[in-house]
Design a protein around this motif. Structure first.
Motif, PDB file in Angstrom:
ATOM      1  N   ASN A 178       1.406  -1.537   0.258  1.00  0.00           N
ATOM      2  CA  ASN A 178       0.414   0.176  -0.384  1.00  0.00           C
ATOM      3  C   ASN A 178       1.085   1.488   0.242  1.00  0.00           C
ATOM      4  N   GLY A 179       1.211   1.755  -1.173  1.00  0.00           N
ATOM      5  CA  GLY A 179       2.248   2.396  -1.501  1.00  0.00           C
ATOM      6  C   GLY A 179       3.133   2.636  -2.609  1.00  0.00           C
ATOM      7  N   ARG A 192      -2.228  -2.318  -3.605  1.00  0.00           N
ATOM      8  CA  ARG A 192      -1.989  -0.956  -4.598  1.00  0.00           C
ATOM      9  C   ARG A 192      -3.110  -0.713  -4.713  1.00  0.00           C
TER      10      ARG A 192
END
Length: 342
Positions: free
Chosen positions: A135-136, A179
């Protein structure tokens, strides 16, 4: 630290008139062999989209140490076993020694990172792992080792390659692939479209040159790519405009109807629908049109496609589905475009 894989997975060619680039994709799997082995010692640049870095000078499923990216600099140590070279390269932040095919290396000085007078494709690259499960890192392209690409030259091979890509991205698996998972008021249709196009080898920008950078590039002046300074992130509204301004220069052709889009997707081509919001402060939307299957068909009225089969991230993520409505016709959107890349 942000570094740039300039031109990303594309190699530059000149177009008539203003010099631009079109995405000529070279991969380890399908790149033609060079007629002469690159000479000398020292620094060399990777010319392939992605190049397997191996522990021994042979192609095997058991000896891959990692993947080198287009434009990455490596150091030649020695030649070994014909076209194979022993080199030193940075993989996942560590300097390692291993073997690559010299067919896909050129001397560092052979071509400048920027073609003079050209507005080039651009991808940001980092040594930090960028994975589907993270997540990033969404300003970067995926750099996992097992990435599949669309390398096929026949319709059947292109279609099978895209099936592998869709299964790999697995956009509907929100618990696993963070993502693309919506959260905190954010959705990531542009990230998924970018990843899909990268793997299908049709250039779609995640970051694009600023107006000031383009002015310099078209004058033949070098511009150092810097995040949020000389390049900027593009969202769906921006991508709508990019297709109109730059799409043709990078191999995209406008389609006139959902029928044309679906027919092209059924032939293994890369197809996109993008819509721009009337209130540009709010998000637009971009989705991929994918092939029909025995169980998922386009919504047709007679012989015409009304709603094509799509794959998207957003508030609702799905790998292959025929939605119940034509989102691009929504009153919240001021304009939309259909685009096809061979």
């Amino acid at each position: 630290e942000i570094s740039l894989g300039l031109v990303g997975s594309e190699m530059c060619i000149r177009d008539r008139g203003m010099t631009t680039t079109a995405p000529v994709i070279i991969t380890e799997a399908d790149a033609p062999a060079t007629t002469e082995e690159p000479q000398g010692q020292g620094a060399f640049r990777v010319t392939a989209t992605s190049l397997n870095f191996r522990s021994s000078p042979e192609v095997s499923n058991l000896n891959r140490l990692g993947v080198l990216h287009h434009g990455q600099l490596v150091t030649k140590i020695s030649a070994s076993n014909g076209k194979w070279w022993r080199i030193s390269a940075e993989v996942s932040g560590q300097t390692m020694e291993g073997f690559v095919s010299s067919d896909y290396l050129e001397p560092e000085s052979a071509n400048p990172p920027l073609e003079v007078g050209a507005v080039t494709a651009v991808h940001l690259r980092t040594s930090t792992p960028i994975t589907r499960r993270r997540n990033g890192g969404r300003v970067f392209h995926l750099n996992e080792n097992d990435i599949p690409f669309r390398n096929g030259t026949t319709t059947n091979k292109k279609l099978s390659d895209i099936e592998r890509i869709l299964a790999y991205l697995d956009v509907g698996n929100k618990s696993r692939n963070k993502r693309y998972r919506a959260g905190n008021g954010n959705t990531y249709c542009n990230i998924y479209a970018y990843d899909f196009c990268c793997l299908t080898q049709a250039f779609l920008p995640r970051n694009w040159w600023t107006g000031a950078s383009i002015a310099k590039l078209t004058q033949g002046l070098p511009v150092e790519p810097k995040y949020d300074k000389t390049v900027k992130e593009l969202r769906a509204n921006d991508l709508h405009d990019w297709f109109q301004d730059w799409g043709a220069k990078f191999g995209w052709k406008p389609a006139q109807s959902p029928t044309e889009l679906q027919d092209a997707a059924n032939q293994g081509k890369v197809c996109i629908i993008v819509a721009k919001r009337s209130n540009t402060g709010k998000p637009g939307h971009i989705t991929a049109v994918v092939s029909e299957t025995a169980t998922v068909k386009a919504n047709r009225h007679g012989n015409s496609v009304f709603i094509p089969v799509q794959s998207q991230a957003g508030s609702n993520n799905f790998t292959r589905k025929t939605p119940g409505s034509r989102f691009w016709k929504g009153g919240q959107f001021q304009s939309y475009g259909f685009w096809i890349h061979d």
